[in-house]
Design a protein around this motif. Structure first.
Motif, short mmCIF file in Angstrom:
data_model
loop_
_atom_site.label_atom_id
_atom_site.label_comp_id
_atom_site.label_asym_id
_atom_site.label_seq_id
_atom_site.Cartn_x
_atom_site.Cartn_y
_atom_site.Cartn_z
N ASN A 33 0.83 -1.21 0.00
CA ASN A 33 0.00 0.00 0.00
C ASN A 33 0.86 1.26 0.00
N PHE A 34 1.99 1.21 0.70
CA PHE A 34 2.91 2.35 0.77
C PHE A 34 3.49 2.66 -0.61
N ILE A 35 3.89 1.63 -1.33
CA ILE A 35 4.44 1.82 -2.68
C ILE A 35 3.38 2.43 -3.59
N LYS A 36 2.14 1.91 -3.52
CA LYS A 36 1.06 2.45 -4.35
C LYS A 36 0.77 3.90 -3.99
N LYS A 37 0.83 4.23 -2.69
CA LYS A 37 0.58 5.61 -2.25
C LYS A 37 1.65 6.55 -2.80
N GLY A 43 5.57 11.10 -5.24
CA GLY A 43 6.66 11.48 -4.37
C GLY A 43 6.85 10.43 -3.29
N PHE A 44 7.91 10.56 -2.50
CA PHE A 44 8.23 9.60 -1.45
C PHE A 44 7.74 10.14 -0.11
N ASN A 45 6.94 9.33 0.58
CA ASN A 45 6.39 9.71 1.89
C ASN A 45 7.32 9.24 2.99
N ASP A 46 7.97 10.18 3.65
CA ASP A 46 8.79 9.85 4.82
C ASP A 46 8.17 10.63 5.97
N ALA A 47 8.88 11.51 6.59
CA ALA A 47 8.26 12.39 7.60
C ALA A 47 7.33 13.38 6.89
N SER A 48 7.72 13.77 5.67
CA SER A 48 6.86 14.58 4.81
C SER A 48 7.04 14.05 3.39
N PHE A 139 10.54 5.40 -4.53
CA PHE A 139 9.21 4.91 -4.19
C PHE A 139 9.27 3.79 -3.17
N MET A 140 10.44 3.23 -2.92
CA MET A 140 10.64 2.20 -1.91
C MET A 140 11.80 2.62 -1.02
N THR A 144 9.70 6.68 7.98
CA THR A 144 9.07 6.82 9.29
C THR A 144 7.55 6.71 9.15
N TYR A 145 7.02 7.19 8.03
CA TYR A 145 5.57 7.09 7.77
C TYR A 145 5.14 5.63 7.74
#
Length: 163
Positions: A33-37, A43-48, A139-140, A144-145
């Motif tokens: 789900n994280f990769i799809k998001k 963009g890459f979801n980390d802290a932001s 993307f991978m 932290t997210y």
């Protein structure tokens, strides 16, 4: 009192038996789900969110490749064939690929007590890490997210098992 202690002991044993399998399943599902998001957010979801660099639309001289410069082929200022293909297309998404896109190529495999995420696309590593020509569009990776999402899900599962 003794009945409630035996009941608690039984619940703890049941939770211990299922926690490994449940944790692996949660990590697998949340990772995919994280990769799809990341592909949805471009963009890459980390802290932001760290947005991906836009696609290059200029030639070596710095001229716009998406618009006609003369009336020889189309009207000056109208979109070229390249411009029509690129317009409103998501980053890291090819044209005329149907369902065979990078975003749809990810799978997960369980090995012993670990999860391995993989893709059959050879160019995925170059996009994720960047190389001399391609910019890094991650993307991978460690996030932290993602860790927070997995932790919350496992906590909820344990709370449900110990109720």
């Amino acid at each position: 009192m003794a009945g409630s202690l035996n009941d608690l002991e039984r619940r703890l044993l049941n939770a211990m038996e299922s926690i490994t399998e449940d944790s692996l399943r949660i990590i697998e599902v949340e990772g995919l789900n994280f990769i799809k998001k990341n592909f949805r957010d471009q963009g890459f979801n980390d802290a932001s969110i760290e947005k991906w660099q836009e696609r290059k639309t200029t030639d070596d001289r710095g001229r716009d490749k998406t618009r006609y410069r003369t009336n020889r082929r189309g009207q000056i200022g109208e979109l070229t064939k390249f411009g029509r293909k690129e317009m409103r297309r998501a980053i890291l998404t090819g044209h005329n690929t149907g369902g065979d896109k990078l975003r749809n190529s990810f799978h997960a495999r369980r090995r012993n007590l670990s999860i391995v995420f993989y893709t059959y696309k050879n160019y995925a590593k170059a996009h994720n890490e960047g190389d001399g020509v391609l910019p890094k569009r991650q993307f991978m990776g460690e996030s932290t997210y993602l860790n927070k999402k997995i932790g919350d899900k496992i906590k909820r599962t344990l709370d449900r098992a110990l109720r």
